[in-house]
Every structure is written in C-alpha cells, then in structure tokens.
Scaffold this motif. Sequence first.
Motif, PDB file in Angstrom:
ATOM      1  N   VAL A   3      47.147  29.819  49.889  1.00 26.58           N
ATOM      2  CA  VAL A   3      46.137  30.112  50.909  1.00 26.58           C
ATOM      3  C   VAL A   3      46.487  31.398  51.652  1.00 26.58           C
ATOM      4  CG1 VAL A   3      45.191  29.348  53.112  1.00 26.58           C
ATOM      5  CG2 VAL A   3      45.366  27.726  51.225  1.00 26.58           C
ATOM      6  N   TRP A   4      47.738  31.510  52.099  1.00 27.26           N
ATOM      7  CA  TRP A   4      48.146  32.711  52.833  1.00 27.26           C
ATOM      8  C   TRP A   4      48.145  33.940  51.930  1.00 27.26           C
ATOM      9  CZ3 TRP A   4      47.509  32.558  57.675  1.00 27.26           C
ATOM     10  CH2 TRP A   4      47.882  31.455  58.454  1.00 27.26           C
ATOM     11  N   ASN A   5      48.564  33.797  50.679  1.00 22.64           N
ATOM     12  CA  ASN A   5      48.548  34.941  49.766  1.00 22.64           C
ATOM     13  C   ASN A   5      47.126  35.411  49.487  1.00 22.64           C
ATOM     14  OD1 ASN A   5      51.000  36.130  49.015  1.00 22.64           O
ATOM     15  ND2 ASN A   5      51.534  34.445  47.647  1.00 22.64           N
ATOM     16  N   SER A   6      46.185  34.489  49.512  1.00 17.56           N
ATOM     17  CA  SER A   6      44.790  34.890  49.302  1.00 17.56           C
ATOM     18  C   SER A   6      44.316  35.794  50.437  1.00 17.56           C
ATOM     19  CB  SER A   6      43.886  33.645  49.199  1.00 17.56           C
ATOM     20  OG  SER A   6      43.740  32.993  50.460  1.00 17.56           O
ATOM     21  N   VAL A   7      44.900  35.622  51.611  1.00 18.30           N
ATOM     22  CA  VAL A   7      44.570  36.499  52.733  1.00 18.30           C
ATOM     23  C   VAL A   7      45.131  37.899  52.471  1.00 18.30           C
ATOM     24  CG1 VAL A   7      44.880  36.922  55.200  1.00 18.30           C
ATOM     25  CG2 VAL A   7      44.495  34.588  54.365  1.00 18.30           C
ATOM     26  N   LEU A   8      46.385  37.963  52.015  1.00 15.05           N
ATOM     27  CA  LEU A   8      47.000  39.263  51.743  1.00 15.05           C
ATOM     28  C   LEU A   8      46.225  40.028  50.673  1.00 15.05           C
ATOM     29  CD1 LEU A   8      50.834  38.398  51.715  1.00 15.05           C
ATOM     30  CD2 LEU A   8      49.482  39.384  53.577  1.00 15.05           C
ATOM     31  N   THR A   9      45.937  39.371  49.548  1.00 13.30           N
ATOM     32  CA  THR A   9      45.235  40.061  48.470  1.00 13.30           C
ATOM     33  C   THR A   9      43.791  40.352  48.847  1.00 13.30           C
ATOM     34  OG1 THR A   9      44.731  37.923  47.418  1.00 13.30           O
ATOM     35  CG2 THR A   9      46.731  39.077  46.695  1.00 13.30           C
TER      36      THR A   9
END
Length: 276
Positions: free
Chosen positions: A167-173
């Motif tokens: 979930v958090w990585n989807s924010v970064l990408t």
Amino acid sequence: MTTRTGTSTGTGTGGTRGGWELPVGEDGLGRLTREMTEAHRETLPLMRARAAALAARLGAGRTGREGPVDPGRRRFLRGAGGAGAAFALAACSGGSSDGPANPVAETVTYTGDLRYVALAVALENQAVDAYRATLAAAKAGRLGTVPPAVSSFVTTAKAQHTDHAKVWNSVLTGAGTPAITGVPLTDREEVTTALGKARNAGDVAALALRLEDQAAQTYLLSTYSVKSASGIETAATIAPVEAMHAAILRFVLGEYPVPDAFLPVDKAAKPSLLTV
C-alpha cells in the motif's frame, strides 16, 4: 516475559515447548489471530483507497499541480484523524534478515510527506524480514519446538505487513518516485543481530513486540506530522492493525495488555532513521 519449564500440557493450556511456554494457549492465540485477520481484511480496501488518493495528491505536488493545503481543513483532519487513531490504538496497546538488499539508488531523496511514506515502507519491510527470518529459524530448529499457533500468527502478521508495504509503495510509485523493497534503516543491523541471538519463540516475540510498537507509534506520530489529509487518513487506518499485532504479542509474552489512556510516541521512528 513469563517463562516456565515442565512437561507439555497440550494446545489448550500452552504447554512448555523447548523451554518456553505459550501463556495464552494455542486455542486462545488461534482465536486472536483470526480476529486480527478479520480486522485486516475489513480495513485493507480503505487503506488502498486512501493510499491512491495520497499518491494522486503527492504526484500532483511533484509536478506543480497540487493546490495549497487549507489550514483549517488540515487542523480539523489532524484533530479527527489523530484523535481517532489514538482512541483505536489505546484499546489495543499496552504500557538475521534474509530480505533483499535495498535497490533504491543513493541519489534518490524522499522529501516532505514522501519521506514519511518511505519510512513506513522501510518499517513494514523490516517487520516482514523479521517474521520471515523467524519462520526460517523455526524450520531449522533454532527456536526449539514452536507451537503451531505461534507459527500461524507469525505467518499471518508477515502477510499483513507485506500488504501494508505494498500500500505504501503504491504511494511512492504513484507519486513518481521509486518503490522501496529493502530495509534502508540505520537500526537494521541491530535488529538482525537480535534475531540471530533468539533461542526460543519468546525471544522472537519480544523483538517483534518492539517492532510492532515502533510501527504503531510511528503511524500515530505521522498523523500530526504529514501535510496531506489522505496521508493522515492512511496512517490512521493502518495503525490500529499494527497495534493489534502488539496486543497479541503481549499475550504471547504472558503480559496483559492494559490499555493506555493515550498511546505514547516515545518509540516512534523518526525520518532520520532512513538511509535514503
């Protein structure tokens, strides 16, 4: 931590296994793990939706299209999000890694709210690595005989941290920055060393409790630190699940998780812990 010795008394009473006894009993731990799974399943869609909104906002900010944050709305959301998270967390709280190397280039710099997101990914990845290493050590017989209910909890918690990291990585990408798949934290070596010294499931549970407390308190602190309303909401949604992990681990350690009136933030990780 409560430790006892003696003869195993079965799954219902938490008998001794490898010099360590499961105080809550396997039946009790199994029930708590199922409740944890249900809570995670119910909140995951909301986490993803809020993360998508956060990615859109931060991505627009990086390209210069993000509008100014309304101070009044920000104060309101901080108060509502922070108070809501603190209330939910108070109900749950109490008083060697085999993961991949971090592939993010040293030239990448996460700033503003993105730095808090990057910190969140790193913390989640560290928990995943710790639980993965625990399962490997148990399989290799380095932790004595581990009760099946403990293995089930570890497997479930690892999967939930994996979901949170995604979930958090989807924010970064989504915001146009690289994802983090390793553990770029200054305390990684310390955690890895502590895992290597663990001799039974109780030792691992004590370390896992430290990581879960750190994650929950970091999310609570983030609700007062990030600027984006969707960032506040995302952290406030994930934090109670982390606190539930911690509460169950306290039972595993033979501690009754007496609720705090307010969840402290003295164990929260700071962005300076990041090495990227």
